[in-house]
Design a protein around this motif. Sequence first.
Motif, PDB file in Angstrom:
ATOM      1  N   HIS A 148       8.880   0.457 -21.641  1.00 29.37           N
ATOM      2  CA  HIS A 148       8.365   1.654 -20.969  1.00 29.37           C
ATOM      3  C   HIS A 148       7.958   2.711 -21.996  1.00 29.37           C
ATOM      4  N   GLY A 149       8.831   2.954 -22.969  1.00 30.18           N
ATOM      5  CA  GLY A 149       8.529   3.979 -23.954  1.00 30.18           C
ATOM      6  C   GLY A 149       7.299   3.668 -24.789  1.00 30.18           C
ATOM      7  N   GLU A 150       7.123   2.397 -25.124  1.00 32.42           N
ATOM      8  CA  GLU A 150       6.037   1.991 -26.012  1.00 32.42           C
ATOM      9  C   GLU A 150       4.709   1.775 -25.294  1.00 32.42           C
ATOM     10  N   TYR A 151       4.760   1.284 -24.050  1.00 31.87           N
ATOM     11  CA  TYR A 151       3.533   0.797 -23.415  1.00 31.87           C
ATOM     12  C   TYR A 151       3.188   1.426 -22.066  1.00 31.87           C
ATOM     13  N   HIS A 152       3.999   2.374 -21.585  1.00 31.47           N
ATOM     14  CA  HIS A 152       3.658   2.910 -20.266  1.00 31.47           C
ATOM     15  C   HIS A 152       2.348   3.683 -20.290  1.00 31.47           C
ATOM     16  N   THR A 153       2.014   4.286 -21.434  1.00 27.78           N
ATOM     17  CA  THR A 153       0.728   4.987 -21.508  1.00 27.78           C
ATOM     18  C   THR A 153      -0.449   4.016 -21.516  1.00 27.78           C
ATOM     19  N   ASP A 154      -0.176   2.733 -21.763  1.00 30.32           N
ATOM     20  CA  ASP A 154      -1.216   1.706 -21.679  1.00 30.32           C
ATOM     21  C   ASP A 154      -1.281   1.072 -20.288  1.00 30.32           C
ATOM     22  N   GLY A 155      -0.465   1.591 -19.371  1.00 31.93           N
ATOM     23  CA  GLY A 155      -0.509   1.101 -17.997  1.00 31.93           C
ATOM     24  C   GLY A 155       0.552   0.086 -17.634  1.00 31.93           C
ATOM     25  N   LEU A 156       1.472  -0.248 -18.556  1.00 36.10           N
ATOM     26  CA  LEU A 156       2.508  -1.243 -18.264  1.00 36.10           C
ATOM     27  C   LEU A 156       3.643  -0.616 -17.465  1.00 36.10           C
ATOM     28  N   LEU A 157       4.083  -1.333 -16.439  1.00 37.64           N
ATOM     29  CA  LEU A 157       5.237  -0.920 -15.640  1.00 37.64           C
ATOM     30  C   LEU A 157       6.375  -1.901 -15.917  1.00 37.64           C
ATOM     31  N   ALA A 158       7.392  -1.446 -16.634  1.00 35.58           N
ATOM     32  CA  ALA A 158       8.544  -2.292 -16.943  1.00 35.58           C
ATOM     33  C   ALA A 158       9.771  -1.731 -16.251  1.00 35.58           C
ATOM     34  N   PRO A 199      -0.195   0.717  -9.842  1.00 40.29           N
ATOM     35  CA  PRO A 199      -0.310   1.746 -10.879  1.00 40.29           C
ATOM     36  C   PRO A 199       0.160   3.099 -10.354  1.00 40.29           C
ATOM     37  N   ASP A 200       0.791   3.870 -11.219  1.00 36.25           N
ATOM     38  CA  ASP A 200       1.396   5.175 -10.908  1.00 36.25           C
ATOM     39  C   ASP A 200       2.782   5.053 -10.282  1.00 36.25           C
ATOM     40  N   ALA A 201       3.266   3.825 -10.069  1.00 32.60           N
ATOM     41  CA  ALA A 201       4.656   3.654  -9.649  1.00 32.60           C
ATOM     42  C   ALA A 201       5.564   3.928 -10.843  1.00 32.60           C
ATOM     43  N   PRO A 202       6.827   4.219 -10.615  1.00 31.84           N
ATOM     44  CA  PRO A 202       7.720   4.528 -11.733  1.00 31.84           C
ATOM     45  C   PRO A 202       8.060   3.306 -12.575  1.00 31.84           C
TER      46      PRO A 202
END
Length: 233
Positions: A171-181, A217-220
């Motif tokens: 989440h910290g590394e890739y959420h700005t790239d659209g990944l939801l972990a 997308p946009d889910a937590p």
Amino acid sequence: MDVPLHETLDGQVALVTGANRGLGARIAAELDDLGAVVYAGVRNPEYDAPGDQRALELDVTDEEAIRAAISCIEVEADRLDVLVNNAAISDPSGSTLLDESVSDIDAVLETNLRGPMVLTKFALPLLLRNPGGRVVNVSSGMGALGEEMTGGAPAYRVSKTGLNGLTAYLHGEYHTDGLLANSACPGWVRTDMGGESAPRSVEEGAATPVWLARFAPDAPGGRFWRDREVVDW
């Protein structure tokens, strides 16, 4: 919690590890019912996947097998929208760190933590190809730092703590790239691992991981869930 969800997974591709039995089989079946193209990751090359699922030989402890599986998905589907890291093993019953063998510790950590981490590494290029790729890590309350870690299964507990750490990192590394972990605790479920005395059915255990796989997308992201509610790490 009210979150944006995909009503169907038509046109999407999912990979579920440990999909031949228990929670993995149920999660794969439900994603199939939702319309996803489901790759059922299994170690047995003779596995006959049910429904429209596609059996995919995959041992999460084998880097070359992981590379080959992801390559197969890329060639056949050219996308991956959902990765469910479900495959796991546990310590011998009643073991403590004092009496557990190093080989058992290594086997549990290799399957439950190293496996998902390496698989996710090689799956990331496909997961990041389209906005809203999801990683669902099937964790356990036995690995929650806020719970009293007693009752044995040291390697299993630590592996699930680490898996939650992987979720937080992704989440910290890739959420700005659209990944939801996200991580999911299915509870104590009646599977080969959980045993017949477990209070929860496979259907109940699979409900939250499947729900997380439907996140739009946009889910937590970057959270630990049980019964569709956020719980402490």
